[in-house]
Design a protein around this motif. Sequence first.
Motif, PDB file in Angstrom:
ATOM      1  N   ARG A  14       0.847  -1.193   0.000  1.00 60.13           N
ATOM      2  CA  ARG A  14       0.000   0.000   0.000  1.00 60.13           C
ATOM      3  C   ARG A  14       0.880   1.239   0.000  1.00 60.13           C
ATOM      4  NH1 ARG A  14      -2.926   3.355   3.752  1.00 60.13           N
ATOM      5  NH2 ARG A  14      -4.919   3.987   2.813  1.00 60.13           N
ATOM      6  N   VAL A  15       0.846   1.991  -1.094  1.00 59.72           N
ATOM      7  CA  VAL A  15       1.585   3.244  -1.195  1.00 59.72           C
ATOM      8  C   VAL A  15       0.696   4.375  -0.685  1.00 59.72           C
ATOM      9  CG1 VAL A  15       3.098   2.492  -3.066  1.00 59.72           C
ATOM     10  CG2 VAL A  15       0.916   3.560  -3.627  1.00 59.72           C
ATOM     11  N   GLN A  16       1.326   5.453  -0.220  1.00 58.25           N
ATOM     12  CA  GLN A  16       0.596   6.582   0.334  1.00 58.25           C
ATOM     13  C   GLN A  16       0.973   7.848  -0.420  1.00 58.25           C
ATOM     14  OE1 GLN A  16      -0.682   6.633   4.016  1.00 58.25           O
ATOM     15  NE2 GLN A  16      -0.432   4.464   4.363  1.00 58.25           N
ATOM     16  N   ALA A  17      -0.008   8.700  -0.670  1.00 57.26           N
ATOM     17  CA  ALA A  17       0.213   9.925  -1.430  1.00 57.26           C
ATOM     18  C   ALA A  17       1.278  10.807  -0.793  1.00 57.26           C
ATOM     19  CB  ALA A  17      -1.099  10.697  -1.576  1.00 57.26           C
ATOM     20  N   GLN A  18       1.359  10.835   0.533  1.00 59.51           N
ATOM     21  CA  GLN A  18       2.300  11.716   1.213  1.00 59.51           C
ATOM     22  C   GLN A  18       3.703  11.113   1.351  1.00 59.51           C
ATOM     23  OE1 GLN A  18      -0.404  10.330   2.520  1.00 59.51           O
ATOM     24  NE2 GLN A  18      -0.003   9.513   4.550  1.00 59.51           N
ATOM     25  N   SER A  19       3.914   9.882   0.917  1.00 59.53           N
ATOM     26  CA  SER A  19       5.222   9.223   0.995  1.00 59.53           C
ATOM     27  C   SER A  19       5.735   8.920  -0.409  1.00 59.53           C
ATOM     28  CB  SER A  19       5.124   7.922   1.783  1.00 59.53           C
ATOM     29  OG  SER A  19       4.764   8.182   3.118  1.00 59.53           O
ATOM     30  N   PRO A  20       6.699   9.687  -0.910  1.00 58.36           N
ATOM     31  CA  PRO A  20       7.206   9.440  -2.262  1.00 58.36           C
ATOM     32  C   PRO A  20       7.866   8.056  -2.362  1.00 58.36           C
ATOM     33  CG  PRO A  20       8.574  11.042  -1.115  1.00 58.36           C
ATOM     34  CD  PRO A  20       7.414  10.741  -0.223  1.00 58.36           C
ATOM     35  N   TRP A  21       7.793   7.478  -3.534  1.00 60.67           N
ATOM     36  CA  TRP A  21       8.410   6.174  -3.766  1.00 60.67           C
ATOM     37  C   TRP A  21       8.926   6.083  -5.196  1.00 60.67           C
ATOM     38  CZ3 TRP A  21       6.003   3.063  -7.461  1.00 60.67           C
ATOM     39  CH2 TRP A  21       4.693   3.384  -7.786  1.00 60.67           C
ATOM     40  N   THR A  22       9.909   5.224  -5.381  1.00 57.19           N
ATOM     41  CA  THR A  22      10.407   4.900  -6.714  1.00 57.19           C
ATOM     42  C   THR A  22      10.469   3.380  -6.817  1.00 57.19           C
ATOM     43  OG1 THR A  22      12.713   5.006  -6.001  1.00 57.19           O
ATOM     44  CG2 THR A  22      11.782   7.002  -6.976  1.00 57.19           C
ATOM     45  N   ALA A  23      10.434   2.885  -8.031  1.00 57.00           N
ATOM     46  CA  ALA A  23      10.491   1.439  -8.246  1.00 57.00           C
ATOM     47  C   ALA A  23      11.434   1.133  -9.399  1.00 57.00           C
ATOM     48  CB  ALA A  23       9.090   0.893  -8.554  1.00 57.00           C
ATOM     49  N   PHE A  24      12.067  -0.025  -9.314  1.00 52.50           N
ATOM     50  CA  PHE A  24      12.862  -0.523 -10.436  1.00 52.50           C
ATOM     51  C   PHE A  24      12.738  -2.038 -10.491  1.00 52.50           C
ATOM     52  CE2 PHE A  24      15.747  -0.179  -6.849  1.00 52.50           C
ATOM     53  CZ  PHE A  24      16.434  -1.380  -6.866  1.00 52.50           C
ATOM     54  N   ALA A  25      12.842  -2.553 -11.691  1.00 46.81           N
ATOM     55  CA  ALA A  25      12.697  -3.997 -11.910  1.00 46.81           C
ATOM     56  C   ALA A  25      14.002  -4.708 -11.590  1.00 46.81           C
ATOM     57  CB  ALA A  25      12.292  -4.270 -13.354  1.00 46.81           C
ATOM     58  N   THR A  26      13.886  -5.878 -10.981  1.00 47.34           N
ATOM     59  CA  THR A  26      15.054  -6.722 -10.769  1.00 47.34           C
ATOM     60  C   THR A  26      14.991  -7.957 -11.673  1.00 47.34           C
ATOM     61  OG1 THR A  26      13.990  -7.838  -8.909  1.00 47.34           O
ATOM     62  CG2 THR A  26      15.381  -5.947  -8.391  1.00 47.34           C
ATOM     63  N   LYS A  27      13.898  -8.083 -12.407  1.00 47.08           N
ATOM     64  CA  LYS A  27      13.750  -9.154 -13.401  1.00 47.08           C
ATOM     65  C   LYS A  27      13.109  -8.566 -14.649  1.00 47.08           C
ATOM     66  CE  LYS A  27      13.414 -13.177 -10.447  1.00 47.08           C
ATOM     67  NZ  LYS A  27      12.670 -14.363 -10.082  1.00 47.08           N
ATOM     68  N   GLU A  28      13.485  -9.099 -15.777  1.00 47.77           N
ATOM     69  CA  GLU A  28      12.915  -8.640 -17.043  1.00 47.77           C
ATOM     70  C   GLU A  28      11.421  -8.963 -17.098  1.00 47.77           C
ATOM     71  OE1 GLU A  28      13.644  -9.503 -21.744  1.00 47.77           O
ATOM     72  OE2 GLU A  28      15.348  -9.669 -20.380  1.00 47.77           O
ATOM     73  N   GLY A  29      10.656  -8.077 -17.743  1.00 50.30           N
ATOM     74  CA  GLY A  29       9.228  -8.309 -17.913  1.00 50.30           C
ATOM     75  C   GLY A  29       8.407  -8.009 -16.669  1.00 50.30           C
ATOM     76  N   THR A  30       8.921  -7.144 -15.799  1.00 53.43           N
ATOM     77  CA  THR A  30       8.180  -6.814 -14.579  1.00 53.43           C
ATOM     78  C   THR A  30       7.000  -5.908 -14.905  1.00 53.43           C
ATOM     79  OG1 THR A  30      10.133  -7.063 -13.194  1.00 53.43           O
ATOM     80  CG2 THR A  30       8.340  -5.719 -12.307  1.00 53.43           C
ATOM     81  N   VAL A  31       5.819  -6.325 -14.475  1.00 50.60           N
ATOM     82  CA  VAL A  31       4.589  -5.558 -14.709  1.00 50.60           C
ATOM     83  C   VAL A  31       3.939  -5.276 -13.359  1.00 50.60           C
ATOM     84  CG1 VAL A  31       2.285  -5.569 -15.767  1.00 50.60           C
ATOM     85  CG2 VAL A  31       4.237  -6.528 -17.000  1.00 50.60           C
ATOM     86  N   LEU A  32       3.591  -3.994 -13.144  1.00 52.41           N
ATOM     87  CA  LEU A  32       2.936  -3.567 -11.912  1.00 52.41           C
ATOM     88  C   LEU A  32       1.528  -3.097 -12.208  1.00 52.41           C
ATOM     89  CD1 LEU A  32       5.814  -1.444 -10.311  1.00 52.41           C
ATOM     90  CD2 LEU A  32       5.234  -3.841  -9.857  1.00 52.41           C
ATOM     91  N   LEU A  33       0.658  -3.263 -11.225  1.00 54.47           N
ATOM     92  CA  LEU A  33      -0.708  -2.758 -11.301  1.00 54.47           C
ATOM     93  C   LEU A  33      -0.879  -1.790 -10.135  1.00 54.47           C
ATOM     94  CD1 LEU A  33      -3.854  -3.655 -12.429  1.00 54.47           C
ATOM     95  CD2 LEU A  33      -3.917  -4.248 -10.038  1.00 54.47           C
ATOM     96  N   LEU A  34      -1.405  -0.609 -10.403  1.00 54.71           N
ATOM     97  CA  LEU A  34      -1.685   0.380  -9.375  1.00 54.71           C
ATOM     98  C   LEU A  34      -3.192   0.530  -9.251  1.00 54.71           C
ATOM     99  CD1 LEU A  34      -0.661   2.485  -7.357  1.00 54.71           C
ATOM    100  CD2 LEU A  34      -0.629   4.132  -9.230  1.00 54.71           C
ATOM    101  N   SER A  35      -3.680   0.285  -8.027  1.00 54.17           N
ATOM    102  CA  SER A  35      -5.113   0.391  -7.750  1.00 54.17           C
ATOM    103  C   SER A  35      -5.317   1.501  -6.727  1.00 54.17           C
ATOM    104  CB  SER A  35      -5.620  -0.941  -7.207  1.00 54.17           C
ATOM    105  OG  SER A  35      -6.979  -0.843  -6.847  1.00 54.17           O
ATOM    106  N   PRO A  36      -5.597   2.741  -7.209  1.00 47.11           N
ATOM    107  CA  PRO A  36      -5.765   3.843  -6.266  1.00 47.11           C
ATOM    108  C   PRO A  36      -7.063   3.705  -5.474  1.00 47.11           C
ATOM    109  CG  PRO A  36      -6.070   4.604  -8.528  1.00 47.11           C
ATOM    110  CD  PRO A  36      -5.730   3.145  -8.587  1.00 47.11           C
ATOM    111  N   GLU A  37      -7.019   4.212  -4.233  1.00 48.54           N
ATOM    112  CA  GLU A  37      -8.215   4.209  -3.407  1.00 48.54           C
ATOM    113  C   GLU A  37      -9.163   5.267  -3.931  1.00 48.54           C
ATOM    114  OE1 GLU A  37      -7.158   4.732   0.695  1.00 48.54           O
ATOM    115  OE2 GLU A  37      -6.243   2.759   0.794  1.00 48.54           O
ATOM    116  N   GLN A  38     -10.444   4.986  -3.844  1.00 46.46           N
ATOM    117  CA  GLN A  38     -11.466   5.947  -4.255  1.00 46.46           C
ATOM    118  C   GLN A  38     -11.681   6.937  -3.128  1.00 46.46           C
ATOM    119  OE1 GLN A  38     -12.614   5.796  -7.383  1.00 46.46           O
ATOM    120  NE2 GLN A  38     -11.310   4.019  -7.658  1.00 46.46           N
ATOM    121  N   SER A  39     -11.743   8.232  -3.462  1.00 46.30           N
ATOM    122  CA  SER A  39     -11.961   9.224  -2.418  1.00 46.30           C
ATOM    123  C   SER A  39     -13.419   9.469  -2.160  1.00 46.30           C
ATOM    124  CB  SER A  39     -11.325  10.543  -2.734  1.00 46.30           C
ATOM    125  OG  SER A  39     -10.671  10.644  -3.920  1.00 46.30           O
TER     126      SER A  39
END
Length: 103
Positions: free
Chosen positions: A78-103
């Motif tokens: 769970r990521v939070q709007a007030q906490s910045p984050w970065t991501a990088f792949a450690t394996k080829e073909g990495t796919v992420l899904l982001l499901s934002p919370e509804q306000s």
Amino acid sequence: MPRSLAPEAPQALHLARLAQGSPGQWVRLPGSGLQVLELAGTLTGPAVTGYLLCLSGEAVVDLPLSNFVRLRPAEGYRVQAQSPWTAFATKEGTVLLLSPEQS
């Protein structure tokens, strides 16, 4: 009397293939707030609160205060709007899904 044709079977949406069509760019799923991304290099995450899920490959999510989370397939964080984050792949073909919370 002519026989009516059966309706065409619905087709599933393959999220990894959808993301692989535009590496490094978030792709919004039609009619929803969900977004998928094939990681290409380092990504600065959007300032939203919600769940970041790994669909394939493996990613490291860098968080503030020298913390990090490793995401493997079927794992989420769970990521939070007030906490910045970065991501990088450690394996080829990495796919992420982001499901934002509804306000």
